[in-house]
Design a protein around this motif. Structure first.
Motif, PDB file in Angstrom:
ATOM      1  N   UNK A  12       0.734  -1.244  -0.184  1.00 59.48           N
ATOM      2  CA  UNK A  12      -0.046   0.056   0.124  1.00 59.48           C
ATOM      3  C   UNK A  12       0.734   1.355   0.033  1.00 59.48           C
ATOM      4  N   UNK A  13       0.254   2.362  -0.417  1.00 55.00           N
ATOM      5  CA  UNK A  13       1.094   3.642  -0.490  1.00 55.00           C
ATOM      6  C   UNK A  13       0.891   4.429   0.899  1.00 55.00           C
ATOM      7  N   UNK A  14      -0.131   4.037   1.653  1.00 51.71           N
ATOM      8  CA  UNK A  14      -0.244   4.927   2.821  1.00 51.71           C
ATOM      9  C   UNK A  14      -0.778   3.797   3.984  1.00 51.71           C
ATOM     10  N   UNK A  21      -9.283   1.712   5.936  1.00 49.13           N
ATOM     11  CA  UNK A  21     -10.129   1.117   5.041  1.00 49.13           C
ATOM     12  C   UNK A  21     -10.514  -0.394   5.403  1.00 49.13           C
ATOM     13  N   UNK A  22      -9.204  -1.127   5.757  1.00 47.96           N
ATOM     14  CA  UNK A  22      -9.665  -2.435   5.846  1.00 47.96           C
ATOM     15  C   UNK A  22     -10.400  -2.798   7.337  1.00 47.96           C
ATOM     16  N   UNK A  23     -10.210  -1.761   8.127  1.00 46.20           N
ATOM     17  CA  UNK A  23     -10.915  -2.130   9.711  1.00 46.20           C
ATOM     18  C   UNK A  23     -12.221  -1.629   9.433  1.00 46.20           C
ATOM     19  N   UNK A  24     -12.315  -0.348   8.974  1.00 51.89           N
ATOM     20  CA  UNK A  24     -13.643   0.421   9.288  1.00 51.89           C
ATOM     21  C   UNK A  24     -14.567  -0.076   7.981  1.00 51.89           C
ATOM     22  N   UNK A  61       6.056   1.498  -4.972  1.00 55.43           N
ATOM     23  CA  UNK A  61       6.199   1.349  -6.468  1.00 55.43           C
ATOM     24  C   UNK A  61       5.330   0.096  -6.781  1.00 55.43           C
ATOM     25  N   UNK A  62       4.825  -0.732  -5.765  1.00 52.11           N
ATOM     26  CA  UNK A  62       3.837  -1.811  -5.853  1.00 52.11           C
ATOM     27  C   UNK A  62       2.598  -1.807  -5.341  1.00 52.11           C
ATOM     28  N   UNK A  63       2.269  -0.753  -4.838  1.00 49.06           N
ATOM     29  CA  UNK A  63       0.925  -0.506  -4.115  1.00 49.06           C
ATOM     30  C   UNK A  63      -0.119  -0.901  -5.407  1.00 49.06           C
ATOM     31  N   UNK A  64      -0.908  -1.795  -4.889  1.00 52.10           N
ATOM     32  CA  UNK A  64      -2.135  -1.894  -5.964  1.00 52.10           C
ATOM     33  C   UNK A  64      -1.797  -3.293  -6.840  1.00 52.10           C
ATOM     34  N   UNK A  65      -0.673  -3.768  -6.644  1.00 49.89           N
ATOM     35  CA  UNK A  65      -0.263  -4.873  -7.276  1.00 49.89           C
ATOM     36  C   UNK A  65      -0.899  -6.230  -7.178  1.00 49.89           C
ATOM     37  N   UNK A 122      -5.434   1.736  -2.804  1.00 49.04           N
ATOM     38  CA  UNK A 122      -4.493   1.622  -3.584  1.00 49.04           C
ATOM     39  C   UNK A 122      -4.737   0.706  -5.128  1.00 49.04           C
ATOM     40  N   UNK A 123      -5.971   0.065  -5.088  1.00 40.67           N
ATOM     41  CA  UNK A 123      -6.136  -0.753  -6.110  1.00 40.67           C
ATOM     42  C   UNK A 123      -6.205  -2.341  -6.040  1.00 40.67           C
ATOM     43  N   UNK A 124      -5.496  -2.856  -4.880  1.00 40.48           N
ATOM     44  CA  UNK A 124      -5.582  -4.027  -4.446  1.00 40.48           C
ATOM     45  C   UNK A 124      -6.642  -4.789  -4.835  1.00 40.48           C
TER      46      UNK A 124
END
Length: 138
Positions: A12-14, A21-24, A61-65, A122-124
């Protein structure tokens, strides 16, 4: 020999934004949020009822991959409704036919056939997959 998949790293980037996001929105439980200085932080979360957790790793660099992570559910409509109520943008239910994805439920309501999708900030990419393990037609 026994092997258990218990942790998947999600870039993730942040980390704070992803944790929220994941918790809430996704309803994951925060298991660990540990820092050792500015360069090392471990945030581990677990989906409800899962034996496998995710660890958020800051990597712009790999966020969302990461794509195609499956959350197996017994009632896709109920889980989708709960996630939408939490503010998560989840696709409508779809299934696959010879030409690709098709809107709506599989006509036979087979296990492993109905899906809904969502992405983190991030698009994951994630998929809900309905598996009743004997509750639906085979």
């Amino acid at each position: 020999m026994e092997m258990k998949l218990e942790l998947i790293v999600v870039p993730v980037s942040d980390v704070d934004r992803a944790k929220a996001f994941y918790a809430e929105k996704a309803g994951f439980t925060v298991d660990v949020d540990f820092s050792a200085g500015e360069d090392f932080r471990v945030v581990q979360l677990t989906p409800p009822g899962s034996a496998c957790s995710i660890a958020l790793m800051k990597n712009k660099e790999t966020a969302g991959a990461v794509q195609g992570l499956h959350l197996v559910v017994t009632d896709i409509e109920a889980v989708r409704a709960e996630l939408v109520q939490r503010g998560l943008a989840v696709s409508e239910v779809f299934h696959h036919e010879a030409g690709g994805p098709v809107p709506g439920h599989d006509a036979e309501e087979r296990d492993y056939a109905n899906f809904a999708s969502f992405s983190d900030p991030d698009g994951n990419g994630w998929l809900l997959q309905q598996v009743r393990r004997g509750g639906g037609a085979a």
